[in-house]
Design an enzyme around this catalytic site. Structure first.
Site, short mmCIF file in Angstrom:
data_model
loop_
_atom_site.label_atom_id
_atom_site.label_comp_id
_atom_site.label_asym_id
_atom_site.label_seq_id
_atom_site.Cartn_x
_atom_site.Cartn_y
_atom_site.Cartn_z
N PHE A 1 -6.74 -1.36 5.22
CA PHE A 1 -8.08 -0.91 5.59
C PHE A 1 -8.13 -0.66 7.11
O PHE A 1 -7.36 -1.24 7.87
CB PHE A 1 -9.13 -1.96 5.18
N ASP A 2 -9.07 0.20 7.54
CA ASP A 2 -9.18 0.62 8.96
C ASP A 2 -9.14 -0.54 9.96
O ASP A 2 -8.43 -0.48 10.96
CB ASP A 2 -10.50 1.35 9.24
N ALA B 1 -11.16 -8.75 0.16
CA ALA B 1 -12.59 -8.38 0.14
C ALA B 1 -13.13 -8.15 -1.27
O ALA B 1 -14.23 -8.56 -1.60
CB ALA B 1 -12.81 -7.15 1.02
N TYR C 1 -23.51 -29.15 13.95
CA TYR C 1 -22.42 -28.42 14.62
C TYR C 1 -21.07 -28.74 13.97
O TYR C 1 -20.28 -27.86 13.70
CB TYR C 1 -22.39 -28.80 16.11
N HIS D 1 -16.29 8.99 14.29
CA HIS D 1 -17.23 9.34 13.22
C HIS D 1 -18.55 8.58 13.31
O HIS D 1 -19.57 9.05 12.84
CB HIS D 1 -16.59 9.15 11.84
N ASP E 1 -5.60 -9.26 1.68
CA ASP E 1 -6.90 -8.82 2.17
C ASP E 1 -7.78 -8.77 0.93
O ASP E 1 -7.68 -7.87 0.11
CB ASP E 1 -6.78 -7.44 2.84
N LYS F 1 -18.55 -8.42 0.59
CA LYS F 1 -18.29 -7.62 -0.61
C LYS F 1 -18.41 -8.52 -1.85
O LYS F 1 -19.50 -8.81 -2.29
CB LYS F 1 -16.90 -6.97 -0.53
#
Ligand code: F0G
Length: 459
Positions: free
Chosen positions: A124-125, A217, A72, A450, A215, A258
């Site tokens: 990004f979204d 990724a 842990y 979507h 960001d 990614k």
């Protein structure tokens, strides 16, 4: 004879794919209400929905899974990952999270508050979602060239410094908690940010006393493009370029699904101990204790290894080269695609492809469905369905571009698969004039429609 290019890996384990008939696909997509998210993966021959978490781990990553320490607190896997993150990115502190948006949630819980303004290069979204969820505003400062998909520009992810300066001058300093740089910029088509631009943004951020957050990724693909397109770095190793990029950042959020080539995971890299301490509290609340935060020990081990594999020159050459191979085949046939090709995906301009389908009948969705019917290939709509309705008027928001994204998973498909995808889309191109109608909505959710939308053919 010059030796041709070949992938720097061989295949040890294979997964069968099902080649369906056109009749099967017609039935499946009808049953899925013309929503590609509703298909079962077994109904898809080549899946280009996303490059996120869909990559193939190496034998060394799988062997690391067996060495995972599931303690842990203070697991050896945590320290292995901490060392790898420090070595690759230069950030001295880190917090593990279960994926990229969780890293955003934790970091923004510390840094972003109601009424804030967060400038960046086409967030990004989920990044935008986590900003707007806090009643703050994301302001896109990407260069205009990014939105002309056929314009040749080496760094379409770059920030327009004049746009950024206007935002920084036009708002009180305390309302701007950070500037976000997304590398590569997914929204603009997997397009890179130059190191020169990173340095200039950092200089401006310093002038105004504002932290710069990456960001990250697809940071390794970004470094690849810097090496290829920015003369100063032509002789640099990918890892030296990566460290030079991150040197300018105060923190980074990472979706490890990614460029770190794992199926699940994320982290926050942080420079300042005080910010690390404040973020730790939220990490414990939302993700888990600071030495595992949403990841098992075996997953941290595989990620530590993946950070090294994802920043190898030979791997990136194969990766970005495969994306470009698909792009070139399409472009040579006349299919309108984003150019230069991005690092992880090919973006197809559906409006210039299906010129006879009315705008209000979801042109990009129609093209994505036609590609599935043609060859069992699944791409993803980045158009009016994704853009949702205007909350004020309830009307569809028509984005500047109607795109279908063909996103290539890492180390998964061969060049033959890419040639198959290209042939399928070229076939649709050749019969494009016969496609005149799109879809009508039967059901939609109030936001993020979507994913769950149900459609029927229009007319
Ligand atoms: N930032 C960027 C630039 C992304 O592309 C994504 C995810 C995230 C953050 C969020 O990371 O999914 O691990 O929570 N992009 C995926 C895609 C979903 O298909 O482009 P996550």
């Amino acid at each position: 004879m010059n030796l041709p290019f070949a992938e720097p890996y061989k295949i040890k384990m294979v997964e069968s794919l099902h080649r369906s008939s056109r009749e099967e696909r017609e039935r499946w997509i009808r049953e899925a209400k013309y929503n590609l998210f509703n298909l079962r993966s077994s109904q898809v021959f080549i899946d280009l929905l996303t490059d996120s978490g869909t990559g193939a781990m190496s034998d060394k990553q799988w062997s690391e899974m067996m060495l995972g320490d599931e303690s842990y607190a203070g697991a050896s896997s945590y320290f292995k990952l901490k060392e790898a993150i420090n070595d690759i990115t230069g950030f001295p502190h880190f917090l593990p999270t279960h994926q990229g948006r969780a890293a955003e949630n934790v970091l923004f819980s510390v840094m972003v508050k109601e009424g804030d303004i967060v400038p960046g290069n086409a967030h990004f979204d989920t990044t935008k979602g986590h900003i707007e969820f806090r009643r703050a505003h994301a302001v896109d400062c990407t260069i205009d060239e990014a939105y002309d998909i056929s314009l040749d520009h080496p760094f379409k992810g770059n920030v327009d410094l004049e746009k950024l300066e206007r935002v920084l001058l036009g708002n009180p300093r305390e309302r701007i908690p950070m500037i976000i740089l997304t590398v590569t910029c997914n929204t603009s088509g997997g397009q890179p940010v130059s190191l020169r631009n990173i340095r200039e943004v950092k200089a401006m951020a310093d002038r105004f006393g504002i932290p710069l957050i990456f960001d990250a990724a697809r940071f390794a693909e970004n470094a690849w493009f810097i090496r290829k397109r920015e003369e100063e770095f032509a002789d640099w190793s990918i890892r030296d370029i990566v460290r030079e990029m991150f040197r300018h950042g105060d923190a980074m959020t990472m979706s490890s699904k990614k460029d770190a080539i794992v199926n699940m995971g994320g982290f926050i890299g942080i420079r300042d101990i005080d910010l690390y301490r404040r973020a730790s509290t939220y990490n414990i609340l939302f993700e888990g204790y600071v030495t595992y935060g949403g990841m098992s020990g075996r997953d941290m081990n595989a990620l530590a290894r993946g950070l090294y594999e994802g920043t190898e020159y030979d791997y990136l050459e194969a990766r970005v080269g495969q994306v470009a191979r698909l792009g070139k085949k399409l472009r040579d046939h006349g299919v309108p695609v984003q150019y230069p090709f991005g690092g992880h995906a090919i973006f197809v301009d559906a409006r210039r492809f299906l010129t006879r389908v009315p705008q209000e009948e979801y042109i990009a969705q129609k093209l994505a469905v036609e590609l599935f019917l043609e060859g069992g290939v699944r791409g993803v709509e980045i158009g009016t369905l994704l853009a949702d309705r205007d909350p004020a008027t309830g009307k569809d928001r028509f984005p500047p571009l109607e795109l279908v994204r063909l996103t290539i998973p890492r180390r998964v498909y061969t060049d033959n698969h890419m040639d198959y995808v290209a042939a399928a889309l070229c076939n649709v191109w050749d019969r494009r004039d016969s496609i005149t109608r799109g879809f009508r909505i039967l059901y939609e959710a109030p936001i993020l429609r979507h994913f769950t939308v149900e459609l029927e053919p229009a007319g």
